[in-house]
Design a protein around this motif. Structure first.
Motif, mmCIF file in Angstrom:
data_model
loop_
_atom_site.group_PDB
_atom_site.id
_atom_site.type_symbol
_atom_site.label_atom_id
_atom_site.label_comp_id
_atom_site.label_asym_id
_atom_site.label_seq_id
_atom_site.Cartn_x
_atom_site.Cartn_y
_atom_site.Cartn_z
ATOM 1 N N ASN A 59 39.119 101.157 75.856
ATOM 2 C CA ASN A 59 37.899 100.482 76.322
ATOM 3 C C ASN A 59 36.655 101.303 75.984
ATOM 4 O OD1 ASN A 59 39.457 98.408 77.361
ATOM 5 N ND2 ASN A 59 39.537 99.289 79.408
ATOM 6 N N PHE A 60 36.794 102.639 76.027
ATOM 7 C CA PHE A 60 35.658 103.497 75.686
ATOM 8 C C PHE A 60 35.263 103.343 74.224
ATOM 9 C CE2 PHE A 60 34.551 107.676 73.783
ATOM 10 C CZ PHE A 60 33.268 107.793 74.287
ATOM 11 N N PHE A 61 36.247 103.346 73.327
ATOM 12 C CA PHE A 61 35.955 103.216 71.903
ATOM 13 C C PHE A 61 35.432 101.820 71.555
ATOM 14 C CE2 PHE A 61 38.941 106.868 71.483
ATOM 15 C CZ PHE A 61 38.073 107.724 70.807
ATOM 16 N N LYS A 62 35.795 100.827 72.354
ATOM 17 C CA LYS A 62 35.283 99.477 72.126
ATOM 18 C C LYS A 62 33.888 99.281 72.709
ATOM 19 C CE LYS A 62 39.742 97.056 71.931
ATOM 20 N NZ LYS A 62 40.594 96.024 72.587
ATOM 21 N N GLY A 63 33.405 100.270 73.439
ATOM 22 C CA GLY A 63 32.098 100.156 74.068
ATOM 23 C C GLY A 63 32.095 99.333 75.332
ATOM 24 N N GLN A 64 33.281 99.113 75.929
ATOM 25 C CA GLN A 64 33.398 98.292 77.128
ATOM 26 C C GLN A 64 33.404 99.123 78.408
ATOM 27 O OE1 GLN A 64 36.986 96.025 76.557
ATOM 28 N NE2 GLN A 64 36.146 94.814 74.867
ATOM 29 N N ALA A 65 33.455 100.437 78.292
ATOM 30 C CA ALA A 65 33.501 101.291 79.479
ATOM 31 C C ALA A 65 32.966 102.673 79.127
ATOM 32 C CB ALA A 65 34.928 101.384 80.026
ATOM 33 N N LYS A 66 32.651 103.439 80.159
ATOM 34 C CA LYS A 66 32.196 104.803 79.954
ATOM 35 C C LYS A 66 33.392 105.706 79.676
ATOM 36 C CE LYS A 66 28.164 104.355 82.981
ATOM 37 N NZ LYS A 66 27.463 104.915 84.172
ATOM 38 N N PHE A 67 33.098 106.940 79.311
ATOM 39 C CA PHE A 67 34.168 107.896 79.031
ATOM 40 C C PHE A 67 34.974 108.123 80.308
ATOM 41 C CE2 PHE A 67 36.160 111.942 78.080
ATOM 42 C CZ PHE A 67 36.468 111.814 76.730
ATOM 43 N N PRO A 68 36.309 108.065 80.222
ATOM 44 C CA PRO A 68 37.142 108.192 81.433
ATOM 45 C C PRO A 68 36.956 109.525 82.133
ATOM 46 C CG PRO A 68 38.484 108.303 79.441
ATOM 47 C CD PRO A 68 37.126 107.873 79.009
ATOM 48 N N ARG A 69 37.097 109.495 83.452
ATOM 49 C CA ARG A 69 36.919 110.685 84.272
ATOM 50 C C ARG A 69 38.236 111.058 84.951
ATOM 51 N NH1 ARG A 69 31.987 109.344 88.169
ATOM 52 N NH2 ARG A 69 33.344 107.546 88.544
ATOM 53 N N PHE A 70 38.323 112.318 85.365
ATOM 54 C CA PHE A 70 39.515 112.791 86.063
ATOM 55 C C PHE A 70 39.573 112.194 87.465
ATOM 56 C CE2 PHE A 70 38.721 116.215 82.978
ATOM 57 C CZ PHE A 70 39.968 116.284 82.376
ATOM 58 N N LYS A 71 40.796 112.016 87.961
ATOM 59 C CA LYS A 71 40.999 111.503 89.307
ATOM 60 C C LYS A 71 40.974 112.656 90.301
ATOM 61 C CE LYS A 71 43.604 107.338 88.153
ATOM 62 N NZ LYS A 71 44.827 106.537 88.426
ATOM 63 N N SER A 72 40.205 112.490 91.353
ATOM 64 C CA SER A 72 40.051 113.549 92.340
ATOM 65 C C SER A 72 41.126 113.475 93.415
ATOM 66 C CB SER A 72 38.670 113.467 92.986
ATOM 67 O OG SER A 72 38.538 114.408 94.029
ATOM 68 N N LYS A 73 41.576 114.632 93.843
ATOM 69 C CA LYS A 73 42.565 114.715 94.918
ATOM 70 C C LYS A 73 41.937 114.439 96.275
ATOM 71 C CE LYS A 73 46.109 117.878 96.689
ATOM 72 N NZ LYS A 73 46.685 119.239 96.572
#
Length: 297
Positions: free
Chosen positions: A105-119
Motif C-alpha cells: 500500500n505504501f508503494f502504491k501511494g495508498q498509505a503512509k510508511f508502516p510503523r512499528f507496533k507498540s507494546k
C-alpha cells in the motif's frame, strides 16, 4: 452480532462477519497474550528487515523470502526464536502478511510508511486463518493451540469459518470476530431511481439531515461524558507511573471512552436500521465531504 457483509466477485460467495464476547479462563488468557506478543514481535521483526532492505535497495522483500527467514530461525537449535513455536504458526504468517500488505500500500501511494507496533497500546489482536470451529450447543469456540473458549453466541450462523480474529479492548474484554462463508445468493445491484433515493447530509446542529426534511438529533455522547472524563483524567495525571493505582485509574478512563464508543455504535446501528427498514427507498446518496478536515477528499 453481525459486523459487516462483503462480496467476493471472483467466486460469487458472500462473507459475513460475526463478533462475539468470549470469556477465556486464566490459562487461555496466558496463551492468548502469548499470541498477541508473538504476532507483534514477528510484525516488528519483519518491518525492521524490510526497512533495512528498503534503505539499501529502494524496494521491499517478497513475502516468501521473509517467511523463509522466519522458518529458518525457528528451526535452528538453541535459536532465539524457538519460543515462537509455542503459538499458532499460521497467526505468525498472518503477521508477515500484514507487513507485506503495508509495504504494498505504501508503494502504491495508498498509505503512509508502516510503523512499528507498540507494546504499550492496550488494544491488541491476532488472527487465526484456519482450523477454527464453533460449538453453539456447548457455547465455545476452538482455536489452534487454544481449545474450549467460553463464548456468548448472540446469534448462530451457517457456513464455513474462514478466519477468526481475537481482540482485547483497553478495558480487558476479549472478543472473537468470525468471518464466515455461506451459500447465500449474492444480491444483484439495484437500479438507482431518483424517486426512491434518499439523500443524506451531515448536519451541524443535527447528526443527519435527510432529503425528505426529516432530521436525526445528535445526542453528543462525548460532550455529556466530558465532565466525568475530565475529573478522571485529572486524577490519572497525578498517579505515579507503573504503580497499581496508575493502572486502576487508567482502566477507569478507558471505561468512559469505551462507553462513549458503544453509545455511538448503538446509535449508528439504530439509525441505519431505521433508514433501511422504515421507508421505501432502494438507494441512498451521501455527501463525500472530508468532515474531519473540513474539505473534500
Amino acid at each position: 452480532m453481525l459486523g459487516y457483509i462483503s462480496i467476493q466477485d471472483d467466486f460469487q460467495t458472500m462473507l459475513k462477519a460475526y463478533k462475539y464476547r468470549i470469556y477465556p479462563n486464566r490459562e487461555q488468557q496466558v496463551l492468548i497474550e502469548k499470541h498477541f506478543g508473538c504476532s507483534r514481535f514477528v510484525f516488528n521483526w519483519a518491518l525492521a528487515l524490510q526497512k533495512r532492505y528498503y534503505a539499501i535497495f529502494g524496494k521491499s522483500l517478497s513475502r516468501t523470502k521473509i517467511q523463509s527467514h522466519l522458518v529458518k530461525k525457528k528451526k535452528k537449535k538453541k535459536a532465539k526464536f524457538s519460543w515462537l513455536s509455542e503459538v499458532n504458526s499460521q497467526s505468525l504468517l498472518n503477521a508477515l502478511r500484514g507487513v507485506h500488505t503495508a509495504f504494498t500500500n505504501f508503494f502504491k501511494g495508498q498509505a503512509k510508511f508502516p510503523r512499528f507496533k507498540s507494546k504499550k497500546i492496550p488494544q491488541r489482536s491476532y488472527q487465526c486463518p484456519q482450523h477454527c470451529t464453533a460449538n453453539f450447543a456447548q457455547g465455545m469456540i476452538n482455536l489452534p493451540k487454544i481449545k474450549g473458549i467460553k463464548t456468548v453466541f448472540s446469534r448462530e450462523f451457517e457456513g464455513k469459518i474462514k478466519t477468526v480474529t481475537i481482540s482485547k479492548t483497553a478495558t480487558g474484554k476479549y472478543y472473537a470476530s468470525m468471518l464466515v462463508e455461506n451459500n447465500e445468493v449474492v444480491p444483484t445491484p439495484t437500479t438507482i431511481e431518483p424517486s426512491l433515493t434518499v439523500g443524506i447530509d451531515l448536519g451541524i446542529s443535527h447528526l443527519l439531515v435527510l432529503s425528505d426534511s426529516s432530521k436525526v438529533d445528535n445526542p453528543k455522547h462525548l460532550s455529556k461524558a466530558s465532565q466525568r472524563l475530565s475529573a478522571q483524567q485529572k486524577i490519572f495525571a497525578r498517579k505515579q507511573k507503573q504503580s497499581k493505582n496508575y493502572q486502576k485509574q487508567k482502566l477507569a478512563v478507558a471505561r468512559i471512552h469505551e462507553k462513549v464508543r458503544n453509545q455511538r455504535l448503538d446509535l449508528h446501528h439504530k439509525v441505519t436500521y431505521k433508514l433501511i427498514c422504515e421507508n421505501q427507498a432502494t438507494s441512498y446518496a451521501i455527501e463525500d465531504l472530508g468532515v474531519k478536515h473540513g474539505k473534500e477528499p
